[in-house]
Design a protein around this motif. Structure first.
Motif, PDB file in Angstrom:
ATOM      1  N   HIS A 158      34.324  43.704  41.153  1.00 25.37           N
ATOM      2  CA  HIS A 158      33.956  42.283  41.183  1.00 25.37           C
ATOM      3  C   HIS A 158      35.155  41.436  40.755  1.00 25.37           C
ATOM      4  O   HIS A 158      35.739  41.665  39.695  1.00 25.37           O
ATOM      5  CB  HIS A 158      32.770  42.024  40.249  1.00 25.37           C
ATOM      6  CG  HIS A 158      31.487  42.626  40.738  1.00 25.37           C
ATOM      7  ND1 HIS A 158      30.356  41.873  40.990  1.00 25.37           N
ATOM      8  CD2 HIS A 158      31.146  43.907  41.038  1.00 25.37           C
ATOM      9  CE1 HIS A 158      29.382  42.668  41.416  1.00 25.37           C
ATOM     10  NE2 HIS A 158      29.843  43.910  41.449  1.00 25.37           N
ATOM     11  N   LEU A 159      35.491  40.454  41.579  1.00 28.21           N
ATOM     12  CA  LEU A 159      36.599  39.544  41.306  1.00 28.21           C
ATOM     13  C   LEU A 159      36.071  38.125  41.141  1.00 28.21           C
ATOM     14  O   LEU A 159      35.137  37.712  41.849  1.00 28.21           O
ATOM     15  CB  LEU A 159      37.614  39.584  42.455  1.00 28.21           C
ATOM     16  CG  LEU A 159      38.266  40.936  42.753  1.00 28.21           C
ATOM     17  CD1 LEU A 159      39.193  40.822  43.957  1.00 28.21           C
ATOM     18  CD2 LEU A 159      39.019  41.455  41.541  1.00 28.21           C
ATOM     19  N   PRO A 160      36.681  37.342  40.236  1.00 31.36           N
ATOM     20  CA  PRO A 160      36.192  35.971  40.018  1.00 31.36           C
ATOM     21  C   PRO A 160      36.559  35.020  41.148  1.00 31.36           C
ATOM     22  O   PRO A 160      35.905  33.990  41.332  1.00 31.36           O
ATOM     23  CB  PRO A 160      36.863  35.556  38.709  1.00 31.36           C
ATOM     24  CG  PRO A 160      38.098  36.415  38.639  1.00 31.36           C
ATOM     25  CD  PRO A 160      37.734  37.719  39.288  1.00 31.36           C
ATOM     26  N   THR A 182      46.836  50.172  43.313  1.00 30.91           N
ATOM     27  CA  THR A 182      48.059  49.912  44.074  1.00 30.91           C
ATOM     28  C   THR A 182      47.885  48.695  44.972  1.00 30.91           C
ATOM     29  O   THR A 182      48.786  47.864  45.111  1.00 30.91           O
ATOM     30  CB  THR A 182      48.436  51.149  44.906  1.00 30.91           C
ATOM     31  OG1 THR A 182      48.614  52.269  44.031  1.00 30.91           O
ATOM     32  CG2 THR A 182      49.726  50.917  45.680  1.00 30.91           C
ATOM     33  N   THR A 183      46.704  48.560  45.576  1.00 31.39           N
ATOM     34  CA  THR A 183      46.417  47.380  46.400  1.00 31.39           C
ATOM     35  C   THR A 183      46.534  46.107  45.575  1.00 31.39           C
ATOM     36  O   THR A 183      47.123  45.108  46.022  1.00 31.39           O
ATOM     37  CB  THR A 183      45.011  47.487  47.011  1.00 31.39           C
ATOM     38  OG1 THR A 183      44.908  48.688  47.784  1.00 31.39           O
ATOM     39  CG2 THR A 183      44.698  46.293  47.893  1.00 31.39           C
ATOM     40  N   ALA A 184      45.980  46.131  44.360  1.00 37.41           N
ATOM     41  CA  ALA A 184      46.050  44.951  43.494  1.00 37.41           C
ATOM     42  C   ALA A 184      47.492  44.627  43.124  1.00 37.41           C
ATOM     43  O   ALA A 184      47.898  43.457  43.103  1.00 37.41           O
ATOM     44  CB  ALA A 184      45.214  45.178  42.234  1.00 37.41           C
ATOM     45  N   PRO A 195      44.887  47.162  35.422  1.00 35.48           N
ATOM     46  CA  PRO A 195      44.509  45.747  35.281  1.00 35.48           C
ATOM     47  C   PRO A 195      43.700  45.224  36.459  1.00 35.48           C
ATOM     48  O   PRO A 195      42.915  44.290  36.305  1.00 35.48           O
ATOM     49  CB  PRO A 195      45.865  45.037  35.175  1.00 35.48           C
ATOM     50  CG  PRO A 195      46.857  45.966  35.778  1.00 35.48           C
ATOM     51  CD  PRO A 195      46.357  47.355  35.508  1.00 35.48           C
ATOM     52  N   LEU A 196      43.888  45.815  37.664  1.00 39.23           N
ATOM     53  CA  LEU A 196      43.185  45.340  38.865  1.00 39.23           C
ATOM     54  C   LEU A 196      43.309  43.830  38.987  1.00 39.23           C
ATOM     55  O   LEU A 196      42.328  43.108  39.155  1.00 39.23           O
ATOM     56  CB  LEU A 196      41.720  45.782  38.848  1.00 39.23           C
ATOM     57  CG  LEU A 196      41.479  47.302  38.912  1.00 39.23           C
ATOM     58  CD1 LEU A 196      39.995  47.614  38.818  1.00 39.23           C
ATOM     59  CD2 LEU A 196      42.068  47.904  40.182  1.00 39.23           C
ATOM     60  N   ASP A 197      44.559  43.360  38.898  1.00 43.36           N
ATOM     61  CA  ASP A 197      44.875  41.937  38.937  1.00 43.36           C
ATOM     62  C   ASP A 197      45.245  41.554  40.372  1.00 43.36           C
ATOM     63  O   ASP A 197      46.298  41.947  40.879  1.00 43.36           O
ATOM     64  CB  ASP A 197      46.031  41.635  37.983  1.00 43.36           C
ATOM     65  CG  ASP A 197      46.291  40.151  37.828  1.00 43.36           C
ATOM     66  OD1 ASP A 197      45.803  39.363  38.666  1.00 43.36           O
ATOM     67  OD2 ASP A 197      46.987  39.765  36.865  1.00 43.36           O
ATOM     68  N   PHE A 198      44.367  40.790  41.021  1.00 40.51           N
ATOM     69  CA  PHE A 198      44.592  40.371  42.393  1.00 40.51           C
ATOM     70  C   PHE A 198      45.157  38.950  42.463  1.00 40.51           C
ATOM     71  O   PHE A 198      44.818  38.176  43.359  1.00 40.51           O
ATOM     72  CB  PHE A 198      43.295  40.466  43.193  1.00 40.51           C
ATOM     73  CG  PHE A 198      42.938  41.879  43.584  1.00 40.51           C
ATOM     74  CD1 PHE A 198      43.216  42.362  44.859  1.00 40.51           C
ATOM     75  CD2 PHE A 198      42.335  42.738  42.676  1.00 40.51           C
ATOM     76  CE1 PHE A 198      42.897  43.658  45.219  1.00 40.51           C
ATOM     77  CE2 PHE A 198      42.003  44.041  43.030  1.00 40.51           C
ATOM     78  CZ  PHE A 198      42.293  44.506  44.309  1.00 40.51           C
ATOM     79  N   GLY A 199      46.031  38.609  41.531  1.00 41.95           N
ATOM     80  CA  GLY A 199      46.725  37.332  41.578  1.00 41.95           C
ATOM     81  C   GLY A 199      45.784  36.159  41.545  1.00 41.95           C
ATOM     82  O   GLY A 199      44.996  36.001  40.604  1.00 41.95           O
ATOM     83  N   ASP A 200      45.831  35.295  42.596  1.00 36.34           N
ATOM     84  CA  ASP A 200      45.007  34.094  42.582  1.00 36.34           C
ATOM     85  C   ASP A 200      43.525  34.396  42.726  1.00 36.34           C
ATOM     86  O   ASP A 200      42.685  33.523  42.495  1.00 36.34           O
ATOM     87  CB  ASP A 200      45.448  33.123  43.687  1.00 36.34           C
ATOM     88  CG  ASP A 200      45.576  33.801  45.050  1.00 36.34           C
ATOM     89  OD1 ASP A 200      45.136  34.961  45.183  1.00 36.34           O
ATOM     90  OD2 ASP A 200      46.120  33.169  45.974  1.00 36.34           O
ATOM     91  N   THR A 251      36.304  41.734  36.881  1.00 37.96           N
ATOM     92  CA  THR A 251      35.406  41.461  35.750  1.00 37.96           C
ATOM     93  C   THR A 251      34.378  42.579  35.562  1.00 37.96           C
ATOM     94  O   THR A 251      33.741  42.654  34.510  1.00 37.96           O
ATOM     95  CB  THR A 251      34.658  40.139  35.988  1.00 37.96           C
ATOM     96  OG1 THR A 251      33.959  40.197  37.241  1.00 37.96           O
ATOM     97  CG2 THR A 251      35.635  38.969  36.019  1.00 37.96           C
ATOM     98  N   ALA A 252      34.195  43.422  36.569  1.00 38.90           N
ATOM     99  CA  ALA A 252      33.257  44.542  36.470  1.00 38.90           C
ATOM    100  C   ALA A 252      33.628  45.567  37.531  1.00 38.90           C
ATOM    101  O   ALA A 252      34.099  45.213  38.619  1.00 38.90           O
ATOM    102  CB  ALA A 252      31.812  44.083  36.669  1.00 38.90           C
ATOM    103  N   VAL A 253      33.436  46.835  37.184  1.00 42.43           N
ATOM    104  CA  VAL A 253      33.657  47.935  38.127  1.00 42.43           C
ATOM    105  C   VAL A 253      32.482  48.896  38.002  1.00 42.43           C
ATOM    106  O   VAL A 253      32.225  49.427  36.919  1.00 42.43           O
ATOM    107  CB  VAL A 253      34.975  48.688  37.848  1.00 42.43           C
ATOM    108  CG1 VAL A 253      35.113  49.880  38.790  1.00 42.43           C
ATOM    109  CG2 VAL A 253      36.172  47.764  37.986  1.00 42.43           C
TER     110      VAL A 253
END
Length: 442
Positions: free
Chosen positions: A48-50, A164-166, A372-377, A382-384
């Motif tokens: 889940h991404l914000p 890796t995608t993130a 971190p699963l950080d997808f930038g913008d 927030t949940a996996v």
């Protein structure tokens, strides 16, 4: 159709038309033997991404991630009737686009979840996974829903692909390699175990309805991570194991299951010692161990603190002991002495015979998500949630991960064994028993 990687001919030249072939490992072959359309062997993961991801950027990032982890780019090689091995063919790129963006619509996430349980990706097209980016009109952000064919890939391997995608999508530098999810512990003295030949209790049937539909159903929950004192001899994984055992024991007593007060419980636990860095091996990399509990240990009024200590001793010893992924005897089933069709028939027959001795349930805990699963913008995850197959005769699995200090639980069950209301009751039981393992109560 993507072109395939080629093997080098003697002398260093290319041998045209010969793709790289990888024989199925033991785990893949056994899973392939036992594949069933009625209960697809899928692993479901949702992140889940914000915010919402850009379609073109995500497609490009996922394609680049697959290129960095080429072992995921595989398909089952066609074989003749007398072939002695299943083989993967490695491809230079996807045969079909694994990424889709369904229209934003009410109920889109529920449909994606159902599809992840009911429809396995084809093994004959590379890669054997799909990624749906789900958006709903009344929901902020988006959800990345992965569906894997468990014959080829497991949850931790897909999480590495997602990480890796993130990193590529968010233009983030690759973080330091995380430590293995379960560092090897020092061997402990042999502990008393449930007798190997004792027939374990199975999950008692619930109320699946008059005409249950084959396949799996699932219920997700977000819970507090149980507290434990600093220096406690047990881990959160041990707390989850105890909560699972107490939940199934309570359920069986409530349902009047045969042998509920006499038979031991055995809970299958995947152990993963792979590094979590970019060099992580992709495929099915966990080994399965079984944690035993006697009926007396799970009786009403049990001493939860003592049970936590005993469970910790057992799980540490099992993690430290070297063991093939599926045990010592399974390798004989996959020895290429007979054609795979004959071995498949033998394996399926043995699976039916061994049904009554199959472990009671499975607990798969990925622990704190190590990326971190950080997808930038689009923001950080927030949940996996992820879920493992719940095929009969086991018929019920518990899977957990934690993100942002919250525990994300997925209950997944066979619809021939349990109904939706049964899933709600099991979730309530698990929540109560997990709370009983907290340092505030033990």
């Amino acid at each position: 159709m993507a072109t395939t990687q080629h093997q080098r001919a003697p002398g260093g030249g290319q041998s045209p038309g010969r793709p790289v072939r990888v024989p199925f490992p033991v785990v893949d072959e056994v899973a392939r033997h036992c594949a069933q359309d009625a209960e697809p062997s899928t692993v479901h993961i949702e992140i889940h991404l914000p915010g919402r991801v850009d379609e073109d950027r995500l497609r490009a990032a996922f394609a680049a991630a697959l290129a960095r982890h080429p072992r995921a780019l595989m398909r089952e090689r066609p074989r003749g009737p007398f072939a002695r091995r299943y083989e993967w063919e490695l491809t230079e790129g996807p045969d079909t686009d694994p990424v889709s963006f369904p229209p934003s619509a009410p109920g889109a996430l529920a449909r994606a979840r159902a599809g992840a349980l009911d429809r396995a990706p084809a093994l004959t097209a590379s890669p054997p996974l799909r990624l749906e980016v789900v958006r709903e009109p009344d929901r902020e952000g988006c959800v990345l829903v992965f569906t894997l064919h468990h014959t080829a890939l497991d949850g931790p391997a897909c999480m590495r692909l997602a990480a890796t995608t993130a990193e590529i999508y968010g233009v983030c530098p690759t973080p330091p390699s995380p430590a293995p999810a379960r560092p090897a512990a020092a061997p402990l003295p042999r502990q008393a175990r449930t007798p190997v030949l004792a027939r374990p209790a199975q999950v008692a049937p619930g109320s699946p309805g008059d005409a249950p539909v084959p396949g799996n159903a699932m219920l997700l929950a977000e819970l507090a991570v149980p507290r434990r004192e600093s220096g406690a001899p047990y881990t959160v994984n041990d707390q989850l194991m105890v909560a699972t055992a107490l939940t199934v024991a309570d359920w069986n007593r409530a349902q009047g299951g045969p042998g509920a007060d006499r038979r031991p419980l055995r809970i299958t636990m995947p152990v993963d010692d792979r590094t979590r860095g970019p060099e992580m091996p992709i495929g099915n990399g966990t080994r399965l161990v079984e944690v035993g509990f006697t009926a007396a240990e799970l009786a009403p009024g049990t001493d939860v603190a003592a049970l936590l200590r005993t469970t910790a001793e057992r799980t540490r010893a099992l993690k430290a002991a070297p063991r093939p992924q599926l045990g010592h005897g399974v390798g004989l089933l996959t020895a290429p002495l007979l054609p795979v069709a004959a071995r498949a028939a033998v394996t399926r027959g043995l699976r039916v015979l061994a049904g009554p001795w199959t472990s009671t349930t499975l607990l798969s805990n990925i622990g704190r998500v190590p990326y971190p699963l950080d997808f930038g913008d689009a923001g950080r995850a927030t949940a996996v949630w992820f879920s493992a197959p719940a095929r009969m005769p086991r018929g019920l699995t518990f899977t957990t991960a934690s993100t942002g200090g919250r525990l994300h639980l997925a209950l997944r069950w066979s619809r021939t064994l349990l109904g939706d209301e049964d899933g709600v009751r099991l979730r309530e039981m698990f929540t109560r028993h997990l709370a009983s393992t907290s340092s505030e109560t033990v």
